[in-house]
Enzyme design. Sequence first.
Site, PDB file in Angstrom:
ATOM      1  N   THR A  85       0.871  -1.188   0.000  1.00  0.00           N
ATOM      2  CA  THR A  85       0.000   0.000   0.000  1.00  0.00           C
ATOM      3  C   THR A  85       0.906   1.235   0.000  1.00  0.00           C
ATOM      4  O   THR A  85       0.972   1.959   0.982  1.00  0.00           O
ATOM      5  CB  THR A  85      -0.934   0.023   1.232  1.00  0.00           C
ATOM      6  OG1 THR A  85      -0.138  -0.214   2.420  1.00  0.00           O
ATOM      7  CG2 THR A  85      -2.009  -1.022   1.147  1.00  0.00           C
ATOM      8  N   THR A 121      -1.363  -2.346   5.578  1.00  0.00           N
ATOM      9  CA  THR A 121      -1.720  -1.126   6.311  1.00  0.00           C
ATOM     10  C   THR A 121      -2.589  -0.262   5.405  1.00  0.00           C
ATOM     11  O   THR A 121      -2.147   0.128   4.326  1.00  0.00           O
ATOM     12  CB  THR A 121      -0.437  -0.369   6.703  1.00  0.00           C
ATOM     13  OG1 THR A 121       0.408  -1.273   7.434  1.00  0.00           O
ATOM     14  CG2 THR A 121      -0.746   0.857   7.537  1.00  0.00           C
ATOM     15  N   GLU A 146      -0.399  -5.753  10.896  1.00  0.00           N
ATOM     16  CA  GLU A 146       0.893  -6.391  11.175  1.00  0.00           C
ATOM     17  C   GLU A 146       1.868  -5.352  11.741  1.00  0.00           C
ATOM     18  O   GLU A 146       1.937  -4.253  11.230  1.00  0.00           O
ATOM     19  CB  GLU A 146       1.443  -6.988   9.870  1.00  0.00           C
ATOM     20  CG  GLU A 146       2.802  -7.629  10.000  1.00  0.00           C
ATOM     21  CD  GLU A 146       2.820  -8.737  11.035  1.00  0.00           C
ATOM     22  OE1 GLU A 146       2.025  -9.684  10.916  1.00  0.00           O
ATOM     23  OE2 GLU A 146       3.616  -8.644  11.983  1.00  0.00           O
ATOM     24  N   LEU A 148       5.295  -6.244  12.472  1.00  0.00           N
ATOM     25  CA  LEU A 148       6.662  -6.777  12.434  1.00  0.00           C
ATOM     26  C   LEU A 148       7.677  -5.699  12.078  1.00  0.00           C
ATOM     27  O   LEU A 148       7.377  -4.738  11.377  1.00  0.00           O
ATOM     28  CB  LEU A 148       6.763  -7.938  11.444  1.00  0.00           C
ATOM     29  CG  LEU A 148       6.625  -7.660   9.938  1.00  0.00           C
ATOM     30  CD1 LEU A 148       7.905  -7.146   9.314  1.00  0.00           C
ATOM     31  CD2 LEU A 148       6.206  -8.932   9.242  1.00  0.00           C
ATOM     32  N   PHE A 249      13.840   4.092  20.864  1.00  0.00           N
ATOM     33  CA  PHE A 249      13.374   5.024  19.827  1.00  0.00           C
ATOM     34  C   PHE A 249      13.728   6.477  20.154  1.00  0.00           C
ATOM     35  O   PHE A 249      13.091   7.395  19.678  1.00  0.00           O
ATOM     36  CB  PHE A 249      11.870   4.862  19.570  1.00  0.00           C
ATOM     37  CG  PHE A 249      11.607   3.908  18.427  1.00  0.00           C
ATOM     38  CD1 PHE A 249      11.954   2.575  18.540  1.00  0.00           C
ATOM     39  CD2 PHE A 249      11.060   4.336  17.235  1.00  0.00           C
ATOM     40  CE1 PHE A 249      11.763   1.694  17.478  1.00  0.00           C
ATOM     41  CE2 PHE A 249      10.858   3.459  16.159  1.00  0.00           C
ATOM     42  CZ  PHE A 249      11.220   2.141  16.293  1.00  0.00           C
ATOM     43  N   CYS A 260       7.455   1.905   5.546  1.00  0.00           N
ATOM     44  CA  CYS A 260       6.264   2.042   6.395  1.00  0.00           C
ATOM     45  C   CYS A 260       6.102   3.431   7.014  1.00  0.00           C
ATOM     46  O   CYS A 260       5.180   4.154   6.654  1.00  0.00           O
ATOM     47  CB  CYS A 260       6.280   0.982   7.484  1.00  0.00           C
ATOM     48  SG  CYS A 260       6.019  -0.673   6.825  1.00  0.00           S
TER      49      CYS A 260
HETATM   50  P1  NAD Z   1       6.256  -5.357  -0.636  1.00  0.00           P
HETATM   51  O1  NAD Z   1       6.214  -4.364  -1.728  1.00  0.00           O
HETATM   52  O2  NAD Z   1       7.573  -5.919  -0.190  1.00  0.00           O
HETATM   53  O3  NAD Z   1       5.345  -6.609  -1.017  1.00  0.00           O
HETATM   54  C1  NAD Z   1       4.109  -6.508  -1.626  1.00  0.00           C
HETATM   55  C2  NAD Z   1       3.954  -7.725  -2.545  1.00  0.00           C
HETATM   56  O4  NAD Z   1       2.621  -7.774  -3.050  1.00  0.00           O
HETATM   57  C3  NAD Z   1       4.877  -7.696  -3.759  1.00  0.00           C
HETATM   58  O5  NAD Z   1       5.642  -8.900  -3.801  1.00  0.00           O
HETATM   59  C4  NAD Z   1       3.920  -7.591  -4.951  1.00  0.00           C
HETATM   60  O6  NAD Z   1       4.390  -8.272  -6.108  1.00  0.00           O
HETATM   61  C5  NAD Z   1       2.682  -8.260  -4.384  1.00  0.00           C
HETATM   62  N1  NAD Z   1       1.431  -7.934  -5.074  1.00  0.00           N
HETATM   63  C6  NAD Z   1       1.000  -6.745  -5.555  1.00  0.00           C
HETATM   64  N2  NAD Z   1      -0.219  -6.865  -6.104  1.00  0.00           N
HETATM   65  C7  NAD Z   1      -0.583  -8.165  -5.978  1.00  0.00           C
HETATM   66  C8  NAD Z   1      -1.726  -8.912  -6.324  1.00  0.00           C
HETATM   67  N3  NAD Z   1      -2.760  -8.334  -6.933  1.00  0.00           N
HETATM   68  N4  NAD Z   1      -1.753 -10.232  -6.046  1.00  0.00           N
HETATM   69  C9  NAD Z   1      -0.714 -10.828  -5.434  1.00  0.00           C
HETATM   70  N5  NAD Z   1       0.403 -10.159  -5.058  1.00  0.00           N
HETATM   71  C10 NAD Z   1       0.477  -8.856  -5.333  1.00  0.00           C
HETATM   72  O7  NAD Z   1       5.517  -4.669   0.596  1.00  0.00           O
HETATM   73  P2  NAD Z   1       5.622  -5.054   2.165  1.00  0.00           P
HETATM   74  O8  NAD Z   1       6.721  -4.291   2.790  1.00  0.00           O
HETATM   75  O9  NAD Z   1       5.577  -6.525   2.298  1.00  0.00           O
HETATM   76  O10 NAD Z   1       4.272  -4.418   2.697  1.00  0.00           O
HETATM   77  C11 NAD Z   1       3.020  -4.998   2.464  1.00  0.00           C
HETATM   78  C12 NAD Z   1       2.017  -4.329   3.368  1.00  0.00           C
HETATM   79  O11 NAD Z   1       2.339  -4.609   4.722  1.00  0.00           O
HETATM   80  C13 NAD Z   1       1.983  -2.811   3.273  1.00  0.00           C
HETATM   81  O12 NAD Z   1       0.662  -2.369   3.466  1.00  0.00           O
HETATM   82  C14 NAD Z   1       2.856  -2.382   4.435  1.00  0.00           C
HETATM   83  O13 NAD Z   1       2.523  -1.084   4.877  1.00  0.00           O
HETATM   84  C15 NAD Z   1       2.487  -3.417   5.465  1.00  0.00           C
HETATM   85  N6  NAD Z   1       3.500  -3.663   6.484  1.00  0.00           N
HETATM   86  C16 NAD Z   1       4.802  -3.837   6.118  1.00  0.00           C
HETATM   87  C17 NAD Z   1       5.756  -4.067   7.097  1.00  0.00           C
HETATM   88  C18 NAD Z   1       7.210  -4.176   6.750  1.00  0.00           C
HETATM   89  O14 NAD Z   1       8.042  -4.124   7.666  1.00  0.00           O
HETATM   90  N7  NAD Z   1       7.583  -4.316   5.490  1.00  0.00           N
HETATM   91  C19 NAD Z   1       5.377  -4.150   8.457  1.00  0.00           C
HETATM   92  C20 NAD Z   1       4.038  -4.017   8.776  1.00  0.00           C
HETATM   93  C21 NAD Z   1       3.098  -3.760   7.788  1.00  0.00           C
END
Ligand code: NAD
Length: 433
Positions: A85, A121, A146, A148, A249, A260
């Site tokens: 997102t 998120t 989440e 993490l 922090f 994030c």
């Molecule tokens: P990311 O970009 O690493 O991963 C997102 C994945 O989704 C990509 O691999 C992408 O190819 C895939 N994707 C996109 N559209 C798709 C679809 N239609 N079908 C299947 N897969 C699809 O992002 P992230 O860091 O993993 O974050 C994901 C979410 O989790 C976000 O909303 C982020 O804010 C939240 N989040 C991330 C973390 C973190 O530490 N990275 C922690 C908590 C929350």
Amino acid sequence: MKISVIGCGYLGAVHASSLAKLGHEVVGIDIDQVKVDSLASAHAPFYEPGLPELLAETLAAGTLEFTTDMSRAQGATVHFIAVGTPQQEDSNAADLRFVEAALDAIVPYLTPGDVVVGKSTVPVGTAERLAVQIEAVGAQLAWNPEFLREGYAVKDTISPDRLVYGVRSGDEHSVALLDEVYASVLAQGIPRVITDFATAELVKVAANAFLATKISFINAMAEVAEVTGADVTQLADAIGYDQRIGRRFLNAGLGFGGGCLPKDIRGFMARASELGAGDALNFLGEVDAINLRRRERMVDLCREVLGGTIEGARVAVLGLAFKPDSDDVRDSPALDVAARLAELGADVRATDPQAIETSRRLRPGLNYVDSAREAAKDADVVLVLTEWREYRAIDPSELDSVVSVRAILDGRNCLDPVQWREAGWTYRALGRP
Ligand code: NAD
């Protein structure tokens, strides 16, 4: 339990493999074929300690698989949505296209009684809007944010601080299924909060807003320390002893970044404005501004140490990831400073233990080298911009004979000034005399 995880990035890949480790049968689905191929052969497509071992173990056990084929979600009872997102390109708001596309893709494979669980998120109000589509086919929607931390993602998934379930009032079915998913997590006594969609969505952005505020608070103190000769690290220690404040922090430095915190506080402000509550979050604009000013200050400090001219200076940059133990360079302060210095004409040589490839994708024009020693060769100044353990442990004698000028800028307040000064180096840091 049979579970699908849609979106296998930093969050989804760890979530899928951790749930397989916890005893479930999991299919991870992503639209990125390269990522899926890598995960399926137990190669983590990004750096996350413990993930390669977890992938190898659960893939070998046959409890985890990865695919691009959405129809493989059919037969699973719980479907986690873990797609990205990001911030919209032309505004502060979150871009929900990936969440909407993932839901459109999963709906044909849902059977009544299934639960779709949002982990991404999202702006408050999203779950309420999206639930209609899920409920129309007899399935339920829940939101389970989440928390993490990259670098500790496996541990944080298996042993989180808390679980939050946002469900429709009276939806005991979704609660029971989530309890089954997290049975071994709950068995550790980890608290769980059951609430409505809006609160669950807000918990996530509120937590990130608080953490960002704490970092920008200490960085604001650093700005004041810089004009008074005070030492922000001692100030942080002293106020941190107060248990109401706490020391965590409160590390002044180059500020926060990553995939994030920056986009989450901006998205939170944008959503609050849409809802007519923008004034309540005006302070987050200031939090963001303080954070970005630190990067500018680092460039200024560099110019100062170089005697007023950046152009032509040879600058070593140690650290590119937004934090140690990650290769994530999304909105990384370190990579940003390296790029700004290069744009100002410095001959930058940048390195990082894990984030060179990810940096190269975002900033192909920068000059990357493999080690701190190589980066520091003939340098007029050395910048430590990510506090990797190996940079914190560098002894000045390792670089003494390599650099052209013995000058080090500590962008993370992670080095010992006494040690460097005694070794004959000019040591400068943010918020310290
Ligand atoms: P990311 O970009 O690493 O991963 C997102 C994945 O989704 C990509 O691999 C992408 O190819 C895939 N994707 C996109 N559209 C798709 C679809 N239609 N079908 C299947 N897969 C699809 O992002 P992230 O860091 O993993 O974050 C994901 C979410 O989790 C976000 O909303 C982020 O804010 C939240 N989040 C991330 C973390 C973190 O530490 N990275 C922690 C908590 C929350």
